[in-house]
Motif scaffolding. Sequence first.
Motif, PDB file in Angstrom:
ATOM      1  N   LEU A  97       0.824  -1.205   0.000  1.00 60.47           N
ATOM      2  CA  LEU A  97       0.000   0.000   0.000  1.00 60.47           C
ATOM      3  C   LEU A  97       0.858   1.255   0.000  1.00 60.47           C
ATOM      4  N   THR A  98       1.892   1.244   0.811  1.00 63.92           N
ATOM      5  CA  THR A  98       2.848   2.343   0.834  1.00 63.92           C
ATOM      6  C   THR A  98       4.034   1.936  -0.025  1.00 63.92           C
ATOM      7  N   LYS A  99       4.312   2.690  -1.047  1.00 57.05           N
ATOM      8  CA  LYS A  99       5.404   2.364  -1.960  1.00 57.05           C
ATOM      9  C   LYS A  99       6.713   2.949  -1.423  1.00 57.05           C
ATOM     10  N   HIS A 100       7.758   2.150  -1.514  1.00 55.20           N
ATOM     11  CA  HIS A 100       9.086   2.565  -1.097  1.00 55.20           C
ATOM     12  C   HIS A 100      10.027   2.411  -2.286  1.00 55.20           C
ATOM     13  N   GLY A 101      11.091   3.168  -2.281  1.00 56.76           N
ATOM     14  CA  GLY A 101      12.061   3.027  -3.350  1.00 56.76           C
ATOM     15  C   GLY A 101      13.387   3.640  -2.974  1.00 56.76           C
ATOM     16  N   ARG A 102      14.406   3.112  -3.598  1.00 54.14           N
ATOM     17  CA  ARG A 102      15.743   3.661  -3.411  1.00 54.14           C
ATOM     18  C   ARG A 102      16.472   3.555  -4.735  1.00 54.14           C
ATOM     19  N   ASP A 103      17.198   4.593  -5.075  1.00 53.97           N
ATOM     20  CA  ASP A 103      18.006   4.616  -6.282  1.00 53.97           C
ATOM     21  C   ASP A 103      19.444   4.898  -5.903  1.00 53.97           C
ATOM     22  N   ILE A 104      20.358   4.236  -6.587  1.00 53.93           N
ATOM     23  CA  ILE A 104      21.777   4.549  -6.453  1.00 53.93           C
ATOM     24  C   ILE A 104      22.282   4.906  -7.841  1.00 53.93           C
ATOM     25  N   PRO A 105      22.799   6.116  -8.009  1.00 59.39           N
ATOM     26  CA  PRO A 105      23.370   6.467  -9.312  1.00 59.39           C
ATOM     27  C   PRO A 105      24.553   5.554  -9.629  1.00 59.39           C
ATOM     28  N   ILE A 106      24.687   5.196 -10.880  1.00 56.38           N
ATOM     29  CA  ILE A 106      25.747   4.286 -11.302  1.00 56.38           C
ATOM     30  C   ILE A 106      27.127   4.818 -10.896  1.00 56.38           C
ATOM     31  N   TYR A 107      27.343   6.128 -11.045  1.00 49.43           N
ATOM     32  CA  TYR A 107      28.669   6.664 -10.758  1.00 49.43           C
ATOM     33  C   TYR A 107      29.001   6.627  -9.262  1.00 49.43           C
ATOM     34  N   ARG A 108      28.011   6.392  -8.388  1.00 43.25           N
ATOM     35  CA  ARG A 108      28.256   6.307  -6.948  1.00 43.25           C
ATOM     36  C   ARG A 108      28.625   4.889  -6.485  1.00 43.25           C
ATOM     37  N   ILE A 109      28.399   3.895  -7.332  1.00 38.39           N
ATOM     38  CA  ILE A 109      28.652   2.505  -6.942  1.00 38.39           C
ATOM     39  C   ILE A 109      30.144   2.253  -6.886  1.00 38.39           C
ATOM     40  N   ASN A 110      30.609   1.702  -5.750  1.00 36.37           N
ATOM     41  CA  ASN A 110      32.032   1.384  -5.650  1.00 36.37           C
ATOM     42  C   ASN A 110      32.302  -0.087  -5.344  1.00 36.37           C
ATOM     43  N   ASP A 111      31.249  -0.888  -5.148  1.00 39.25           N
ATOM     44  CA  ASP A 111      31.459  -2.313  -4.920  1.00 39.25           C
ATOM     45  C   ASP A 111      30.169  -3.067  -5.235  1.00 39.25           C
ATOM     46  N   VAL A 112      30.329  -4.203  -5.898  1.00 41.50           N
ATOM     47  CA  VAL A 112      29.193  -5.067  -6.210  1.00 41.50           C
ATOM     48  C   VAL A 112      29.579  -6.479  -5.781  1.00 41.50           C
ATOM     49  N   ALA A 113      28.788  -7.069  -4.898  1.00 42.93           N
ATOM     50  CA  ALA A 113      29.079  -8.416  -4.418  1.00 42.93           C
ATOM     51  C   ALA A 113      27.870  -9.320  -4.649  1.00 42.93           C
ATOM     52  N   VAL A 114      28.134 -10.607  -4.754  1.00 41.58           N
ATOM     53  CA  VAL A 114      27.086 -11.611  -4.956  1.00 41.58           C
ATOM     54  C   VAL A 114      27.151 -12.616  -3.816  1.00 41.58           C
ATOM     55  N   GLU A 115      25.996 -12.979  -3.288  1.00 41.77           N
ATOM     56  CA  GLU A 115      25.899 -14.040  -2.282  1.00 41.77           C
ATOM     57  C   GLU A 115      24.908 -15.067  -2.790  1.00 41.77           C
ATOM     58  N   LYS A 116      25.335 -16.352  -2.749  1.00 38.46           N
ATOM     59  CA  LYS A 116      24.467 -17.430  -3.207  1.00 38.46           C
ATOM     60  C   LYS A 116      24.583 -18.591  -2.233  1.00 38.46           C
ATOM     61  N   GLY A 117      23.478 -18.952  -1.603  1.00 37.18           N
ATOM     62  CA  GLY A 117      23.444 -20.137  -0.760  1.00 37.18           C
ATOM     63  C   GLY A 117      23.276 -21.376  -1.625  1.00 37.18           C
ATOM     64  N   LEU A 118      23.206 -22.532  -0.997  1.00 35.51           N
ATOM     65  CA  LEU A 118      23.082 -23.788  -1.731  1.00 35.51           C
ATOM     66  C   LEU A 118      21.801 -23.822  -2.567  1.00 35.51           C
ATOM     67  N   LEU A 119      20.665 -23.471  -1.964  1.00 40.21           N
ATOM     68  CA  LEU A 119      19.408 -23.458  -2.708  1.00 40.21           C
ATOM     69  C   LEU A 119      19.451 -22.429  -3.833  1.00 40.21           C
ATOM     70  N   ASP A 120      20.029 -21.264  -3.551  1.00 39.70           N
ATOM     71  CA  ASP A 120      20.170 -20.237  -4.584  1.00 39.70           C
ATOM     72  C   ASP A 120      20.992 -20.755  -5.758  1.00 39.70           C
ATOM     73  N   ARG A 121      22.059 -21.469  -5.483  1.00 40.24           N
ATOM     74  CA  ARG A 121      22.906 -22.008  -6.545  1.00 40.24           C
ATOM     75  C   ARG A 121      22.136 -23.003  -7.400  1.00 40.24           C
ATOM     76  N   MET A 122      21.297 -23.825  -6.765  1.00 41.18           N
ATOM     77  CA  MET A 122      20.512 -24.807  -7.517  1.00 41.18           C
ATOM     78  C   MET A 122      19.435 -24.131  -8.371  1.00 41.18           C
ATOM     79  N   LEU A 123      18.873 -23.028  -7.877  1.00 40.94           N
ATOM     80  CA  LEU A 123      17.788 -22.353  -8.583  1.00 40.94           C
ATOM     81  C   LEU A 123      18.259 -21.224  -9.496  1.00 40.94           C
ATOM     82  N   GLY A 124      19.532 -20.876  -9.428  1.00 41.43           N
ATOM     83  CA  GLY A 124      20.052 -19.836 -10.315  1.00 41.43           C
ATOM     84  C   GLY A 124      19.714 -18.425  -9.884  1.00 41.43           C
ATOM     85  N   CYS A 125      19.673 -18.193  -8.583  1.00 41.98           N
ATOM     86  CA  CYS A 125      19.410 -16.845  -8.090  1.00 41.98           C
ATOM     87  C   CYS A 125      20.401 -16.529  -6.981  1.00 41.98           C
ATOM     88  N   GLY A 126      20.267 -15.379  -6.364  1.00 46.00           N
ATOM     89  CA  GLY A 126      21.141 -14.988  -5.273  1.00 46.00           C
ATOM     90  C   GLY A 126      20.880 -13.550  -4.877  1.00 46.00           C
TER      91      GLY A 126
END
Length: 180
Positions: A97-126
């Motif tokens: 009902l209440t919409k939330h949002g957050r934006d990060i400008p591309i030029y502000r990004i300084n690190d991108v990390a991925v976390e995948k558990g066992l189930l995530d690895r089997m399903l192709g997500c993370g």
Amino acid sequence: MGLKDSQLSDGEEIRLEMHTHWKALVQPLLVLVVLVAIVVAAAMLTRDSDQAGWITLVVGVVALLLAVVGVLLPLWRWRSTHYVFTNRRVSHRYGLLTKHGRDIPIYRINDVAVEKGLLDRMLGCGSLIISDATDKAGMELHDVPHVEQVQVELQNLLFAAADDGSDDGEWPPTEPRRRR
């Protein structure tokens, strides 16, 4: 839709847009199957009873209320969660009902990390954890489908937005150089 055309700036284009992975719908589906089984079992067990109609009605109403909470709300939550990657920002929109949002400008990004558990690895997500050059905590995008491909696309966006080959984050690409 996560971002409408009216919310995009001049020259901004959507590169990726997605919901969370379908695994978020497994639990509501199981709840629905169990509720249907309970209603059918109640109807079958009480069919010879004098109160069969009332018992089935009560069980059906309770099952309907539980279906709203256990099936419809999670489905609605899944449909209202959007991850949007444009050539200028990463956007996370969510809320029933209440919409939330957050934006990060591309030029502000300084690190991108991925976390995948066992189930995530089997399903192709993370989870994709995006850190930016601000005091605010980074953005965690959970259950991102094809998370490694999304990470590669985000890296491509980062390198395309690099400011004259420098990735030190000193200034936005469209801002003039600062004097030292």
